[in-house]
Design a protein around this motif. Structure first.
Motif, PDB file in Angstrom:
ATOM      1  N   ALA A   1       0.850  -1.184   0.000  1.00 59.34           N
ATOM      2  CA  ALA A   1       0.000   0.000   0.000  1.00 59.34           C
ATOM      3  C   ALA A   1       0.888   1.237   0.000  1.00 59.34           C
ATOM      4  CB  ALA A   1      -0.903   0.003   1.227  1.00 59.34           C
ATOM      5  N   GLN A   2       0.503   2.212  -0.800  1.00 59.89           N
ATOM      6  CA  GLN A   2       1.278   3.444  -0.866  1.00 59.89           C
ATOM      7  C   GLN A   2       0.366   4.557  -1.366  1.00 59.89           C
ATOM      8  OE1 GLN A   2       4.934   2.972  -2.940  1.00 59.89           O
ATOM      9  NE2 GLN A   2       5.599   5.041  -2.583  1.00 59.89           N
ATOM     10  N   TRP A   3       0.548   5.748  -0.858  1.00 64.44           N
ATOM     11  CA  TRP A   3      -0.199   6.910  -1.317  1.00 64.44           C
ATOM     12  C   TRP A   3       0.350   7.327  -2.670  1.00 64.44           C
ATOM     13  CZ3 TRP A   3      -4.499   7.884   1.074  1.00 64.44           C
ATOM     14  CH2 TRP A   3      -4.623   7.584   2.419  1.00 64.44           C
ATOM     15  N   ILE A   4      -0.533   7.600  -3.621  1.00 64.19           N
ATOM     16  CA  ILE A   4      -0.091   7.989  -4.952  1.00 64.19           C
ATOM     17  C   ILE A   4       0.694   9.300  -4.898  1.00 64.19           C
ATOM     18  CG2 ILE A   4      -2.178   9.236  -5.647  1.00 64.19           C
ATOM     19  CD1 ILE A   4      -1.722   7.713  -8.417  1.00 64.19           C
ATOM     20  N   GLU A   5       0.366  10.146  -3.921  1.00 61.52           N
ATOM     21  CA  GLU A   5       1.077  11.418  -3.790  1.00 61.52           C
ATOM     22  C   GLU A   5       2.551  11.213  -3.428  1.00 61.52           C
ATOM     23  OE1 GLU A   5      -1.741  10.754  -2.033  1.00 61.52           O
ATOM     24  OE2 GLU A   5      -3.220  12.026  -3.023  1.00 61.52           O
TER      25      GLU A   5
END
Length: 84
Positions: free
Chosen positions: A54-58
């Motif tokens: 999981a990772q924030w696209i930002e």
């Protein structure tokens, strides 16, 4: 990622579950993300540190973001072709 409201979760539970078989589903309340619904297999894979992460696209750099979007476009095209 599919997204449903808490109300829709109650009214359209079958549709929400079908979406979760395809990938994690955001569940929102008052327009804000509150929960993520996923299969037990997806959850177990995350807990084991599987290939998914999981990772924030930002937080992605431009190259990573472009690669991700190209992959998503390819998956969307495959889904469209499968529906035809």
């Amino acid at each position: 990622m599919a997204s449903f409201t808490l109300t829709e979760l109650g009214n359209k539970s079958g549709e929400v579950i079908e979406a979760a078989f395809k990938g994690p589903v955001d569940i929102t309340k008052h327009g804000k993300r509150k929960f993520v619904l996923m299969t037990a297999e997806q959850f177990d894979s995350l807990r084991r540190g599987g290939s998914q992460r999981a990772q924030w696209i930002e937080d992605l750099n431009e190259e990573e973001r472009s690669e991700l979007l190209a992959g998503l476009d390819a998956l969307a095209q495959e889904d469209e072709q499968a529906d035809d």
